[in-house]
Write an enzyme that holds these catalytic residues in place. Structure first.
Site, short mmCIF file in Angstrom:
data_model
loop_
_atom_site.label_atom_id
_atom_site.label_comp_id
_atom_site.label_asym_id
_atom_site.label_seq_id
_atom_site.Cartn_x
_atom_site.Cartn_y
_atom_site.Cartn_z
CG ASP A 60 -2.09 0.91 0.77
OD1 ASP A 60 -2.23 1.65 -0.15
OD2 ASP A 60 -3.36 0.78 1.48
C1 BGC Z 1 -5.03 3.21 -0.16
C2 BGC Z 1 -5.23 2.27 -0.95
C3 BGC Z 1 -5.08 2.99 -2.46
C4 BGC Z 1 -3.71 3.67 -2.69
C5 BGC Z 1 -3.44 4.23 -3.89
C6 BGC Z 1 -3.73 3.91 -0.15
O1 BGC Z 1 -3.63 5.21 0.75
O2 BGC Z 1 -5.00 2.59 1.28
O3 BGC Z 1 -6.29 1.54 -0.86
O4 BGC Z 1 -5.02 1.94 -3.47
O5 BGC Z 1 -3.58 4.66 -1.67
O6 BGC Z 1 -4.23 5.43 -4.15
#
Ligand code: BGC
Length: 774
Positions: free
Chosen positions: A306
């Protein structure tokens, strides 16, 4: 697609690849721009991937494992200075495998060209984006879609989102989020399918199939990503990014099933999560990523971290510095680093020091390259970059109609006394109240970076199509100042401008429709709440309006279950209208005026009070489940509230009524290993309607305590007024087992109770015996 000299480098690479291969069927690799080509067979693919891998330096392989965020301009001259210059330079060197947040054909084409034309091997980038509930045209938030229990519609919604996103250059979505969550305080419940692993698994499959389509090489399909692996939805106290501490039974029986289902459905990627699980950050959890996902489930795609979750392991107190974090994450099976900059900075050194084996890098790069091949990016890196198609597809009639259809199916009728709904199309004076009623932005939902602001149809606009003379009184504002994705929403708690007018407008109306709830940016990532009420002045407004006119239809706009005991008691009609996306107002108006008969059912329990959280229907029984004698305190309860939710999982009404009867079980496990269950469902009302018939079981005694109820089947049935149908469900004995506390699947003999009905609180029940299982 413009196939010109921009393509030459890639073709050279492909030719080199082909020359080092002894594969027979390699013609497809050169089928440039041929979106009709079939996906190559797996063994061919593996050979192709290996042959590319053989050409790569260590740094280039690590480059495939590096993903950068791309809010920058790639269309002009190369950026000078700072992060942008560095990222640009890294793409040219082949040190970047993926970009996220680059979108729109113009931008994607520009960045892809840098990778393809200017890097040594010209390996295309995979372009990721959060297509969570639509790209530019927004469909309902995923929790709302889940309330439809309509798997075909959910799949179609994902397909349309993929089509629109793919037309804008995107080829990989960070969806579906398949985190089960039981805690409405957690803002990200809006992104999931609710609290139930069975429903969650079915929806996970529908979404993966919708995004990826039947043919991943089609320019309308994009790779999906099951996230967040794992237990992110069990953040303690519902506070985002918080610790998850759960046992094996919950992990295997509740958290894992939708992930496993997504993996079996062929999802191409997984994302791990920000939380630690029992003390190990998920980003470096070898048990999760290697033992379970890649070994036990034989997942063949790749795992992306993530956002910055690798570097966050330092703050967790797990890695002593960034270098150690990179080592831990790579060795544990995180294949791609999203925005931590640590793989690109540290991995080569770690390999040289022997702390990360080169085989780990090879494996990760191979997994990533394979998905690129499967998407057809090696055949044509610009296959998603067609300006004409982008124009034609974005916001097309097909996509708008799909968004409306999904919005209609997502609405849940929570309460409807005295048939206050549907509204009469004539001869009724209706007054509409509430700041959210005129909102054109909030209904778009929380994950809507690709949407244009203020493009939703408001409830006011939708209702005006039925009643041009509709009186609207906004009442006090809900929010103060700007409402933006990354910022805390400021709620108005004291400016009562418009309050009195709204109350006065309600006097003398036949029906008052009030649209109240949360602004979309009150749910979603980083948006946990400790109070689940109607924010700001809305509860007060509801009560004051009620004092002058009791005929209120409350339309809720919210991204999570709310605790609204006063409204549930006093307001005669309540409609759950979530954040329904671009077509929100049309869908709500069609339901209010009876042109669409609602059929949604809650995918998550609505609590009476926040203190009950986490509250979920499939809990275990305590040893003291009921009141021993009047007034005695020694049983599992609250002094000041009941144990029951306000509205249970599976609850949802219709403008018609349904009756269940004649529940029968044919128990022939001994001969066939299956049990047949049947029930008669009758539409006893005056109009056609749809009902979600739900089947629950309870394994009454087991070596590990089983939930008091577990959903094991459901069917969405449409019946004409007065019609009935015999519904049949088959339960295979393998569905009646569970994971023990060592993660082993077991099926035990014993007595099972079974219920069928239109809610998890269904009463029609019987029992059957499961015996003599070999
Ligand atoms: C989130 C993810 C997301 C990623 C990219 C993160 O902060 O937890 O779910 O896909 O950002 O935007």
């Amino acid at each position: 697609m413009n196939f010109n000299k921009t393509h030459i480098k890639l073709s050279i690479l492909v030719l080199i690849v082909l020359s080092v291969m002894s594969c027979n069927d390699n013609s497809k690799l050169l089928a440039v721009g041929n979106s009709e080509s079939q996906a190559p067979k797996s063994s061919d693919l593996d050979k192709r991937v290996d042959s590319v891998l053989n050409l790569m330096t260590l740094e280039e392989k690590i480059g495939q494992m590096n993903q950068y965020n791309g809010f920058m301009d790639f269309t002009g001259p190369a950026p000078k200075g700072g992060d942008a210059e560095r990222k640009f330079d890294h793409i040219k060197k082949g040190y970047v495998g993926s970009m996220l947040n680059v979108r729109g054909v113009k931008d994607v084409l520009a960045v892809q060209k840098v990778a393809v034309e200017e890097s040594r091997l010209g390996i295309p980038l995979i372009i990721g984006f959060d297509v969570i509930h639509g790209y530019e045209t927004m469909s309902p938030i995923p929790l709302a879609e889940s309330a439809s229990w309509d798997l075909a519609a959910i799949k179609e919604s994902a397909r349309l989102a993929a089509k629109e996103a793919a037309a804008a250059g995107i080829n990989w979505t960070f969806a579906p989020m398949v985190d089960i969550s039981r805690d409405a305080r957690w803002g990200r419940v809006m992104e999931g399918a609710g609290e139930d692993p069975f429903l969650g698994s079915k929806i996970a499959i529908a979404r993966v199939e919708g995004f990826q389509g039947n043919d991943l090489t089609s320019y309308e399909s994009i790779a999906a990503c099951a996230k967040h692996f794992a237990a992110y939805g069990f953040a303690q106290a519902g506070r985002d990014y918080n610790t998850s501490d759960i046992g094996t039974s919950t992990l295997y029986n509740t958290v894992f099933p939708p992930f496993k289902a997504a993996s079996q459905a062929g999802v191409k990627s997984f994302m791990n999560s920000f939380n630690d699980l029992n003390g190990i950050p998920a980003t470096a959890d070898k048990f999760l990523m290697r033992d379970v996902l890649k070994d036990e489930w034989e997942f063949e795609g790749f795992v992306v971290s993530d956002w910055g979750s690798i570097t966050e392991m330092v703050a967790h107190g797990y890695a002593k510095d960034g270098k150690a974090a990179a080592q831990l994450a790579a060795n544990a099976g995180s294949d791609m680093d999203m925005e931590s900059y640590l793989y690109v900075n540290e991995l080569a050194g770690l390999v040289k020091e022997g702390k990360v084996k080169e085989s780990v890098i090879n494996e990760a790069a191979r997994r990533i390259l394979k998905v690129k091949f499967e998407l057809g990016l090696f055949d044509d890196p610009y296959k998603y970059c067609d300006l004409e198609r982008e124009k034609e597809v974005t916001g097309s009639k097909e996509i708008m109609d799909g968004a409306l259809d999904m919005a209609l199916k997502s609405i849940v009728l929570l309460k409807n006394e005295n048939q206050l709904l549907p509204l009469k199309k004539e001869g009724q004076k209706v007054v509409l109240i509430g700041a959210l009623a005129a909102e054109k932005n909030s209904p778009l939902g929380s994950w809507r970076i690709g949407a244009k602001d203020n493009t939703a149809v408001s409830v006011l606009e939708g209702m005006k199509q039925y009643d041009a003379n509709l009186t609207f009184s906004k009442g006090p504002d809900l929010t103060i100042g700007e409402t933006v994705f990354a910022k805390e929403v400021v709620i108005n708690t004291n400016d009562r401008t418009g309050f009195k007018d709204a109350v006065n407008s309600a006097r003398g109306a036949d029906v008052v429709v009030m649209v109240l709830g949360e602004h979309a940016f009150q749910s979603g990532e980083g948006r946990s709440r400790t109070v689940l009420d109607l924010p700001g002045l809305q509860q007060e407004l509801l009560e004051k309006v009620h004092a002058v006119n009791k005929n209120i239809v409350l339309v809720l706009n919210n991204g999570r279950p709310l605790a609204l005991p006063w409204a549930a008691e006093h307001i005669p009609a309540i409609v759950e209208g979530w954040h329904l996306g671009t077509q929100s107002g049309h869908a709500i108006a069609q339901v209010l005026y009876g042109d669409y008969n609602p059929s949604g059912k809650l995918p998550m329990s609505f609590p009476e009070s926040v203190g009950q959280a986490p509250i979920y229907y499939n809990h275990k029984s305590t040893g003291r489940p009921s009141l021993p004698a009047p007034g005695i305190v020694f049983w599992s309860h609250y002094q000041d509230d009941s144990n029951d939710p306000l509205w249970a999982f599976g609850h949802g009404l219709s403008y018609t009524d349904f009756e269940y009867s004649n529940l029968k079980v044919t128990d022939d496990f001994n001969s066939s290993g299956k049990v047949e269950v049947s029930v008669v469902l009758k539409n006893t009302g005056d109009i056609k309607g749809k009902e979600v018939a739900q089947l629950y079981i309870q394994d009454q005694f087991a070596s590990v305590i089983r939930p008091v109820k577990e959903l094991k089947g459901f069917e969405l049935v449409e019946l004409e007024a007065g019609a009935s149908k015999t519904l049949k469900f088959t339960l295979d004995k393998s569905q009646l087992g569970f994971y023990d506390n060592h993660g082993k699947w077991i099926v035990e003999d014993g007595t099972f109770k079974i219920w069928i009905g239109g809610t998890s609180q269904a009463e029609l029940s019987t029992t059957f015996e499961l015996g003599n299982i070999e």
